[in-house]
Design an enzyme around this catalytic site. Structure first.
Site, PDB file in Angstrom:
ATOM      1  N   GLY A 104       0.805  -1.215   0.000  1.00 15.72           N
ATOM      2  CA  GLY A 104       0.000   0.000   0.000  1.00 15.72           C
ATOM      3  C   GLY A 104       0.839   1.267   0.000  1.00 15.72           C
ATOM      4  O   GLY A 104       1.980   1.276   0.447  1.00 15.72           O
ATOM      5  N   ARG A 168       1.212  -5.831  -4.768  1.00 16.22           N
ATOM      6  CA  ARG A 168       1.198  -6.657  -3.561  1.00 16.22           C
ATOM      7  C   ARG A 168       1.681  -8.079  -3.812  1.00 16.22           C
ATOM      8  O   ARG A 168       1.506  -8.964  -2.978  1.00 16.22           O
ATOM      9  CB  ARG A 168      -0.210  -6.692  -2.964  1.00 16.22           C
ATOM     10  N   ASP A 199       5.940  -7.720   5.730  1.00 11.50           N
ATOM     11  CA  ASP A 199       6.003  -8.872   4.819  1.00 11.50           C
ATOM     12  C   ASP A 199       6.992  -8.623   3.672  1.00 11.50           C
ATOM     13  O   ASP A 199       7.743  -9.518   3.294  1.00 11.50           O
ATOM     14  CB  ASP A 199       4.607  -9.152   4.229  1.00 11.50           C
ATOM     15  N   LYS A 225       8.369   0.919   5.351  1.00 10.19           N
ATOM     16  CA  LYS A 225       7.218   1.708   4.892  1.00 10.19           C
ATOM     17  C   LYS A 225       5.928   1.133   5.425  1.00 10.19           C
ATOM     18  O   LYS A 225       5.663  -0.054   5.249  1.00 10.19           O
ATOM     19  CB  LYS A 225       7.151   1.675   3.368  1.00 10.19           C
ATOM     20  N   THR A 226       5.135   1.888   6.098  1.00  7.15           N
ATOM     21  CA  THR A 226       3.737   1.556   6.372  1.00  7.15           C
ATOM     22  C   THR A 226       3.105   2.657   7.197  1.00  7.15           C
ATOM     23  O   THR A 226       3.702   3.151   8.147  1.00  7.15           O
ATOM     24  CB  THR A 226       3.538   0.210   7.099  1.00  7.15           C
ATOM     25  N   ASP A 228       0.683   2.088   8.988  1.00  7.59           N
ATOM     26  CA  ASP A 228       0.109   1.417  10.164  1.00  7.59           C
ATOM     27  C   ASP A 228       0.975   1.557  11.410  1.00  7.59           C
ATOM     28  O   ASP A 228       0.490   1.390  12.517  1.00  7.59           O
ATOM     29  CB  ASP A 228      -0.075  -0.083   9.891  1.00  7.59           C
TER      30      ASP A 228
END
Lengths: 480, 480
Positions: A104, A168, A199, A225-226, A228
């Protein structure tokens, strides 16, 4: 004071970029001002530096299993860039580096690529940077573009992943590894930077191990990177995009919170006037419809939708409606018991995609650039299986540290289909961590009072433009 | 560079306001910086001024009927504040003024109240300002609060309507008019400022007519509020809140647009890899469920929910899902005909409440303050049945004009239940207006190319912080 854009009746064009990438795009004044923004960078990156290794590393859990899964990489030390009179990394070697965006979108990805590119320009002139298109699939299919100064320029400090797009897909089967090897060989890659979440970085490490085990020259460095915030450890204090996304959501939540304060009062005021209470009946109807509609949909969402990593796509669960429904069910019960007399109307707001592609904050812009520049240095010095790591993040940018952390040191194993599978340990909310403890100390007050700090829109100049997010402040404050 | 808020591990408190209003609130750095922001104001408001009347006015339609409905007010001239060596308005009279917020929230409402308050402090010292709580119901029920400097201070340049809250009730029946008269008499009101949209300003004018017809001293001035942008005329070029809300939505839309560019590419890339296309089947399932679910809900929303003005609550129709459904239906049809082979997945985003309570832009902050200050001057000079009007809005703030426009001049009649009812003519999208013509000249290009100008977050300092919105630029450019 006068607007700097056209006043002759033309809607368009603060600036039309004449570049290959965002060719058809028209830039706003803020976007344009960001492109040429002189980014503060850690001072170590502005001087000659050398790379110093730390002690041997272990794993986040089950080191014996991790050692078996990564026989060539396990135990690698972490690395740190330190200022030095003579740059001991840069031989005259021209490098061929690939970069891929995985998963994402998160604000700042373009700056990681800018950082890698600038490293190569400044410290390994004559090098080539390839961008794999559409995520890891681009590596397997050999879909790439050569990234030049003109190509990259319009994306500097801009949100989105559209420079080379993301995907993805995973590189996991023997056939897929073979495809990656073929692409690496065809492009004569010295290195590959994988920009992704937990992941994707696990994958990056498996790829590094695979290349090393076959004595291939291609090295792999990850970047965290995220939005979240679940990919972090002591040496990787945060993942990029988290800061920007939090601030975007916090602005919107602030706006809605202020709205609700007055809206609640309006409803109460209305209650007095509308004596026959017709509106209440309508609301109960609506609530009942919601009740009938939701559970099945949520169940189906849980059962149907998995991403290629096997994760439940939590963002697709309409949590906000589920919570409203649960409150309604409880209140309905209390009403029948006679312990509740009022009416409850839930107004749901879901914030998701709004935060992924915003203009990166000053923090994320500098953080990402340093991650990319550092990744270039790590590859140049022959490192593989590390994740680019920038630290001391509550200090001024100039004092930030830059280095790399052994990806295996962040891993544990999970048992799947009778086999151990390596996974980067997800950074969950730590119940004894400083942010949660702070929350726990305040939640009773927060439950009954309006204490929400409404941050307003992200600022690039002036007050709050360099504010560090509270999660980071608390976590790093607790470490200090 | 270091954040100016606490770094000792405390989450809280850039500044805790010790004031009556936002008592429990904690302010962010940006909010705090806005409170004490020195607002640019039209230079006419900083000097002695007098009020000059224009020619007699008519109506937007059916002047004979409007004249019958407003025998005391019809034909009133518009007024303009002009600089003058001697202020000819302010007698030594101390005024008692009430203010009410009506209808949905819009950024800047607090500044209108600040402007009224400052007018009274500076030009009619010893005056009193009452805030009616919860909208027009507060007038009818006599629910009010005296607004003092301390009470108002924490709301300056802040979003929301929570200073005195709002409501959607109307004052329309003889009983309700009587309640309003009683409150006006009890508080000995010289004037009332009604801050609201087209319906609320129509109401304000009816109230002004009613007070005048009964020789009561209370005068009524309206202020144009709505984020919808449908309350405007030549003399009222825009309504407040529109600028801020547009910019908030435009930022979010920009973020999502950038997201979609890469997401579409990801799907296409994925399509190549996922040969068996399992994901497509899931999407079709989802779409079918949406198809089955939506139409009934939309019908019910249309039939059930009306606001107290009898308007369909358009915002409650899930237009975004309806549009997706319509596209799906059409594509499904084409697929069965064999003329469409791909797959379509709609991802809906609804932007609504996010824009109503944002921090007002520099434009809205100054615009609202001038509206309020001007409303004070109009009341002080004995005007009634006018709407506060600030013009020349594409020029620097200092050059803006301030005045009042006869509300009756903006009215037409509608036939309802066999009677003529006055309504302020809604400003719809004018098909021969400059903004629509511009759109029409570009829509073909916009339909096929990515030309969205992503404005980024609202800035209060630096690039774009004083940008005028394009609608206003085009409309005022076309008039010039």
């Amino acid at each position: 004071m006068a607007p700097s854009f056209v006043t002759n009746g033309d809607v368009a064009a603060v600036k039309t970029t004449p570049f290959a990438g965002r060719l058809a795009s028209v830039y706003s004044e803020v976007q344009t001002s960001r492109i040429d923004h002189a980014l503060p960078v850690p001072s170590v990156l502005r001087s000659p530096f050398k790379i110093v290794d730390g002690p041997a590393s272990s794993a986040a859990g089950n080191p014996d299993e991790i050692a078996k899964l990564f026989p060539n990489l396990f135990g690698q030390p972490s690395s740190m860039l330190v200022p030095n009179g003579v740059d001991n990394i840069g031989s005259d070697q021209k490098l061929k580096i690939g970069v891929v965006l995985s998963g994402g979108q998160a604000p700042g990805g373009h700056n990681v690529i800018s950082g890698i590119f600038d490293y190569l320009q400044e410290r390994a002139p004559g090098s080539t940077l390839y961008g794999f298109k559409g995520g890891p699939a681009g590596i397997m299919k050999g879909k790439y573009v050569e990234l030049t100064a003109d190509y990259i320029y319009p994306y500097r400090n801009q949100g989105g992943f559209d420079m080379i797009c993301s995907g993805r897909d995973k590189i996991e089967t023997p056939e897929q590894f073979k495809q990656a090897e073929e692409t690496a060989a065809k492009l004569d890659l010295d290195g590959l930077v994988v920009i992704g979440g937990d992941d994707s970085n696990t994958n990056a490490c498996l790829l590094a191990e695979n290349f090393r085990s076959k004595n291939l020259k291609t090295r792999v460095i990850g970047c965290p990177k995220t939005i979240d915030g679940d990919l972090k450890c002591k040496e990787v204090p945060t993942s990029f995009g988290f800061d920007t996304a939090c601030k975007i959501y916090a602005e919107m939540i602030g706006n809605v919170m202020i709205d609700l304060i007055a809206e609640l009062n309006e409803i109460l005021a209305h209650d007095v006037v509308d004596e026959n209470g017709l509106w209440k009946k309508k609301l109960t109807d609506q609530s009942l419809k919601l009740f009938e509609f939701l559970p099945q949909a949520i169940q189906e969402q849980l059962m149907l939708e998995r991403d290629p990593h096997g994760n439940v796509q939590v963002a697709k669960i309409e949590t906000e409606k589920m919570l409203i429904q649960m409150v309604e069910t409880e209140l309905e019960k209390r009403k029948q018991e006679g312990s509740y007399k009022a009416n409850f109307k839930g107004q749901s707001h879901f914030f998701g995609y709004e935060g992924r592609c915003g203009l990166p904050t000053n923090f994320d812009a500098s953080y990402c650039y340093a991650l990319g520049y550092g990744a270039g240095a790590l590859l140049h010095s022959g490192k593989t299986g590390l994740i680019s790591s920038v630290g001391n993040l509550c200090a001024p940018v100039e004092e930030w540290t830059v280095g790399g952390t052994a990806l295996t040191s962040m891993m544990d194993v999970e048992r799947r289909h009778g086999k151990f599978k390596p996974v980067i340990k997800k950074a969950m909310v730590e119940l004894d961590g400083a942010p949660f403890k702070k929350f726990a100390s305040l939640r009773e007050e927060w439950a009954s009072k309006n204490c929400y700090i409404s941050p307003g829109p992200i600022q690039f100049v002036g007050p709050a433009s360099n504010a560090v997010n509270h999660t980071l402040l608390l976590e790093l404050g607790a470490q200090a």
